[in-house]
Design a protein around this motif. Structure first.
Motif, mmCIF file in Angstrom:
data_model
loop_
_atom_site.group_PDB
_atom_site.id
_atom_site.type_symbol
_atom_site.label_atom_id
_atom_site.label_comp_id
_atom_site.label_asym_id
_atom_site.label_seq_id
_atom_site.Cartn_x
_atom_site.Cartn_y
_atom_site.Cartn_z
ATOM 1 N N GLY A 147 17.276 15.551 -8.012
ATOM 2 C CA GLY A 147 17.331 17.006 -8.090
ATOM 3 C C GLY A 147 17.698 17.639 -6.763
ATOM 4 N N VAL A 148 17.147 17.113 -5.673
ATOM 5 C CA VAL A 148 17.450 17.644 -4.344
ATOM 6 C C VAL A 148 18.943 17.515 -4.048
ATOM 7 C CG1 VAL A 148 17.124 17.243 -1.866
ATOM 8 C CG2 VAL A 148 15.148 17.250 -3.405
ATOM 9 N N ALA A 149 19.542 16.405 -4.497
ATOM 10 C CA ALA A 149 20.961 16.158 -4.229
ATOM 11 C C ALA A 149 21.880 16.795 -5.260
ATOM 12 C CB ALA A 149 21.216 14.654 -4.167
ATOM 13 N N GLY A 150 21.308 17.463 -6.264
ATOM 14 C CA GLY A 150 22.129 18.068 -7.304
ATOM 15 C C GLY A 150 22.812 17.043 -8.196
ATOM 16 N N ARG A 151 22.174 15.910 -8.376
ATOM 17 C CA ARG A 151 22.716 14.830 -9.210
ATOM 18 C C ARG A 151 21.825 14.606 -10.418
ATOM 19 N NH1 ARG A 151 27.707 12.188 -7.930
ATOM 20 N NH2 ARG A 151 28.035 12.236 -5.669
ATOM 21 N N GLY A 152 22.345 13.848 -11.382
ATOM 22 C CA GLY A 152 21.586 13.524 -12.574
ATOM 23 C C GLY A 152 21.649 12.047 -12.868
ATOM 24 N N THR A 180 0.805 -1.226 0.000
ATOM 25 C CA THR A 180 0.000 0.000 0.000
ATOM 26 C C THR A 180 0.836 1.274 0.000
ATOM 27 O OG1 THR A 180 -0.138 -0.057 2.426
ATOM 28 C CG2 THR A 180 -1.903 -1.139 1.183
ATOM 29 N N GLY A 181 2.138 1.153 -0.041
ATOM 30 C CA GLY A 181 2.985 2.343 -0.033
ATOM 31 C C GLY A 181 4.374 2.007 -0.508
ATOM 32 N N LEU A 182 5.175 3.042 -0.755
ATOM 33 C CA LEU A 182 6.547 2.805 -1.185
ATOM 34 C C LEU A 182 7.461 3.879 -0.618
ATOM 35 C CD1 LEU A 182 7.407 4.918 -3.735
ATOM 36 C CD2 LEU A 182 5.733 3.492 -4.919
ATOM 37 N N ARG A 183 8.725 3.513 -0.490
ATOM 38 C CA ARG A 183 9.755 4.401 0.040
ATOM 39 C C ARG A 183 10.928 4.394 -0.938
ATOM 40 N NH1 ARG A 183 10.584 5.901 5.334
ATOM 41 N NH2 ARG A 183 9.041 4.347 5.955
ATOM 42 N N THR A 184 11.379 5.574 -1.348
ATOM 43 C CA THR A 184 12.525 5.677 -2.238
ATOM 44 C C THR A 184 13.654 6.400 -1.523
ATOM 45 O OG1 THR A 184 11.722 7.760 -3.176
ATOM 46 C CG2 THR A 184 11.087 5.731 -4.318
ATOM 47 N N ALA A 185 14.880 6.131 -1.969
ATOM 48 C CA ALA A 185 16.029 6.780 -1.348
ATOM 49 C C ALA A 185 17.157 6.925 -2.349
ATOM 50 C CB ALA A 185 16.508 5.994 -0.130
ATOM 51 N N LEU A 186 17.926 7.979 -2.170
ATOM 52 C CA LEU A 186 19.176 8.198 -2.877
ATOM 53 C C LEU A 186 20.291 7.910 -1.887
ATOM 54 C CD1 LEU A 186 20.468 9.469 -5.567
ATOM 55 C CD2 LEU A 186 20.713 11.527 -4.178
ATOM 56 N N CYS A 187 21.211 7.015 -2.239
ATOM 57 C CA CYS A 187 22.258 6.584 -1.317
ATOM 58 C C CYS A 187 23.630 6.790 -1.931
ATOM 59 C CB CYS A 187 22.090 5.100 -0.982
ATOM 60 S SG CYS A 187 20.469 4.655 -0.325
ATOM 61 N N ASP A 188 24.632 6.955 -1.061
ATOM 62 C CA ASP A 188 26.002 6.988 -1.556
ATOM 63 C C ASP A 188 26.478 5.555 -1.762
ATOM 64 O OD1 ASP A 188 26.827 5.935 0.895
ATOM 65 O OD2 ASP A 188 27.550 7.855 1.656
ATOM 66 N N LEU A 189 27.724 5.390 -2.185
ATOM 67 C CA LEU A 189 28.205 4.057 -2.545
ATOM 68 C C LEU A 189 28.528 3.185 -1.340
ATOM 69 C CD1 LEU A 189 30.362 4.712 -5.726
ATOM 70 C CD2 LEU A 189 27.909 4.319 -5.481
ATOM 71 N N GLY A 246 26.089 2.935 0.839
ATOM 72 C CA GLY A 246 24.734 2.561 1.215
ATOM 73 C C GLY A 246 24.076 3.493 2.196
ATOM 74 N N GLU A 247 24.698 4.628 2.502
ATOM 75 C CA GLU A 247 24.104 5.582 3.434
ATOM 76 C C GLU A 247 23.062 6.428 2.713
ATOM 77 O OE1 GLU A 247 25.367 9.373 6.266
ATOM 78 O OE2 GLU A 247 26.858 7.847 5.748
ATOM 79 N N VAL A 248 21.885 6.583 3.330
ATOM 80 C CA VAL A 248 20.798 7.344 2.722
ATOM 81 C C VAL A 248 21.121 8.835 2.762
ATOM 82 C CG1 VAL A 248 18.364 7.986 2.917
ATOM 83 C CG2 VAL A 248 19.061 5.605 3.263
ATOM 84 N N LEU A 249 21.039 9.479 1.589
ATOM 85 C CA LEU A 249 21.275 10.921 1.473
ATOM 86 C C LEU A 249 19.964 11.695 1.408
ATOM 87 C CD1 LEU A 249 24.124 10.770 -1.209
ATOM 88 C CD2 LEU A 249 24.364 10.876 1.284
ATOM 89 N N VAL A 250 19.001 11.172 0.642
ATOM 90 C CA VAL A 250 17.685 11.800 0.498
ATOM 91 C C VAL A 250 16.658 10.674 0.454
ATOM 92 C CG1 VAL A 250 16.235 13.395 -0.812
ATOM 93 C CG2 VAL A 250 18.729 13.623 -0.933
ATOM 94 N N GLU A 251 15.505 10.889 1.073
ATOM 95 C CA GLU A 251 14.482 9.842 1.134
ATOM 96 C C GLU A 251 13.104 10.459 0.936
ATOM 97 O OE1 GLU A 251 14.144 5.984 3.979
ATOM 98 O OE2 GLU A 251 13.913 7.899 4.989
ATOM 99 N N ARG A 252 12.230 9.716 0.261
ATOM 100 C CA ARG A 252 10.852 10.147 0.068
ATOM 101 C C ARG A 252 9.930 8.939 0.228
ATOM 102 N NH1 ARG A 252 13.012 14.264 0.514
ATOM 103 N NH2 ARG A 252 12.889 16.173 -0.753
ATOM 104 N N LEU A 261 9.608 10.092 -8.112
ATOM 105 C CA LEU A 261 10.341 10.291 -6.869
ATOM 106 C C LEU A 261 11.850 10.206 -7.088
ATOM 107 C CD1 LEU A 261 8.108 8.309 -4.344
ATOM 108 C CD2 LEU A 261 8.293 10.786 -4.611
ATOM 109 N N PHE A 262 12.280 9.321 -7.980
ATOM 110 C CA PHE A 262 13.705 9.253 -8.306
ATOM 111 C C PHE A 262 14.192 10.594 -8.865
ATOM 112 C CE2 PHE A 262 14.331 4.378 -9.063
ATOM 113 C CZ PHE A 262 14.297 4.173 -7.700
ATOM 114 N N ALA A 263 13.429 11.157 -9.795
ATOM 115 C CA ALA A 263 13.813 12.447 -10.381
ATOM 116 C C ALA A 263 13.863 13.533 -9.309
ATOM 117 C CB ALA A 263 12.833 12.830 -11.490
ATOM 118 N N GLU A 264 12.908 13.492 -8.386
ATOM 119 C CA GLU A 264 12.858 14.502 -7.325
ATOM 120 C C GLU A 264 14.075 14.415 -6.408
ATOM 121 O OE1 GLU A 264 10.199 15.527 -3.346
ATOM 122 O OE2 GLU A 264 9.247 14.450 -5.011
#
Length: 404
Positions: A135-140, A92-101, A103-109, A129-132
């Motif tokens: 963008g928050v982390a200044g990455r592409g 019923t829900g999902l969690r996304t995250a941007l992590c460094d190499l 495995g530490e979470v940098l940004v999460e939604r 959410l990945f695109a968001e």
């Protein structure tokens, strides 16, 4: 000499094995320490480290201000060489995250999403959410070195496709890795949600425990196994599915039909959706698993009675698994793991009563420390392990040397 060091020495200490030493030591290592740990010559170590530095896999460690005199050259893994994208998809829900190499979470939604709406609808939400978070982390997209997703259903790990999932309408054999191929040039890993959770618990909370059982009790009931420090998926990715073991319950004349189509499954009695079903049938105003949890924690007599029955049924299924698998730690997560007194007492009672004494004398049954982040953290660790295989590391080193 540690296990990784011994492996490095036995295998001639390729660049990949050398890098593995640094992954295990957060504060980094000096050249002399690598020589000591591997038994290799200083010349060989210098060659390996030069290649890893040229490939951007290692970087000099920041100078410790407390060090007196000229500090020895210390190197650490370059955690910022790229990023990882992960998505933990539930019923019923999902969690996304941007992590460094590392495995530490940098940004999460996090957001609500109904997995029964099908892959295109859910993966479109993940894409957004990945695109968001990029963008928050200044990455592409070019910075993304790996994508990991987990789903609440059986997965053919080699192909990254869900196979005959009981609750994931429209997902059967859908090409999830192919969905992301147009936007990202990187590997895409897909696994069962509880496998990712189990690996996260093992790597980040119980790294010295090679045999661990993860039990997720949320909308459904799922289990993941770590055996010998690795995720045990079985021959076809179906290992550990105790939620669909059929059980006999004394006070039930007609076993309830499970979402998988069979009758009398563990999940059909003890899953969150089953508790919601039974509470609604008795006139309680509940629509979600969180509503059911609220009634249980509030002391509603029927809700508490159903929770206690669910705990006994779960305990029986887990006891069978303990006798078969003999884990050292059982970590329990999911929404229903937060009704501690009703759930854990019943599970522990049945597990210790029905399991062999040898299998339980050192057994720990604990609530997951990482929940509800175990899925994204486990995915990040699985991705990092894939990126840092000896073969992949050697490819990156050779590429750096060829283009020097």
């Amino acid at each position: 000499m540690g296990t990784t060091s011994l492996a490095a020495a036995r295998m001639g200490a390729s660049s990949g094995e050398i890098l593995g030493l640094f992954r295990d030591v957060a504060e980094g290592l000096t050249k002399a320490e690598v020589v000591s740990r591997t038994g290799l010559s200083r010349t060989t170590v210098n060659q390996r480290l030069d290649g890893l530095l040229a490939a951007g896999l290692l970087i000099p460690s920041p100078v410790d201000a407390r060090t007196r005199g000229r500090p020895a050259g210390r190197f650490v893994v370059n955690r910022g060489r790229g990023v990882l994208l992960v998505a933990d998809i539930g019923a019923t829900g999902l969690r996304t995250a941007l992590c460094d190499l590392a495995g530490e979470v940098l940004v999460e939604r996090e957001t609500r999403a109904d997995v029964t709406e099908g892959p295109r609808a859910v993966l479109s939400v993940v894409d957004g959410l990945f695109a968001e978070i990029l963008g928050v982390a200044g990455r592409g997209p070019a910075d993304v070195l790996g994508i990991g997703l987990d789903v609440p259903g059986p997965v053919d790990f080699a192909s990254g496709r869900v196979v005959s999932p009981p609750i994931m309408t429209g997902w059967d054999r859908y090409d999830i890795p192919g969905w992301f191929a147009a936007g990202y040039d990187c590997p895409v890993l897909v696994d069962k949600d509880v496998n990712a959770m189990a690996y996260g618990e093992h790597r980040l909370r119980y790294p010295d425990v090679p045999h661990l059982l993860m039990v997720k009790i949320g909308t459904g009931v799922g289990t993941g196994l770590v055996a010998g420090g690795r995720v045990h998926r079985g021959a076809d990715g179906a290992a550990g599915d105790v939620g669909h073991i059929q059980v006999h319950v004394d006070d039930v004349d007609e076993p309830p039909v499970c979402r998988c189509g069979n009758a009398g499954c563990v999940e059909a009695y003890a899953g969150g959706w089953a508790l919601v079903r039974d509470l609604r049938a008795a006139g309680r105003a509940v629509t979600t698993v969180d509503d059911a949890v609220g009634l249980i924690r509030g002391g509603d007599p029927l809700a508490v009675r159903l929770a206690r029955r669910a705990a006994r049924i779960l305990g029986g299924a887990i006891a069978d698994t303990v006798n078969l698998f003999n884990p050292r730690v059982i970590a329990i997560g999911g929404q229903l793991a937060h009704i501690d007194e009703q759930l854990f007492a019943g599970i522990r009672e049945i597990v210790y009563r029905r399991s062999l004494p040898l299998a339980t004398r050192n057994l720990q049954i604990v609530r997951s420390d990482l929940d509800p982040h175990a899925g994204v953290l486990g995915l990040a660790q699985l991705l990092a392990d894939g990126l840092y295989t000896p073969e992949r590391v050697q490819e990156l080193v050779d590429h750096a040397v060829d283009h020097a």
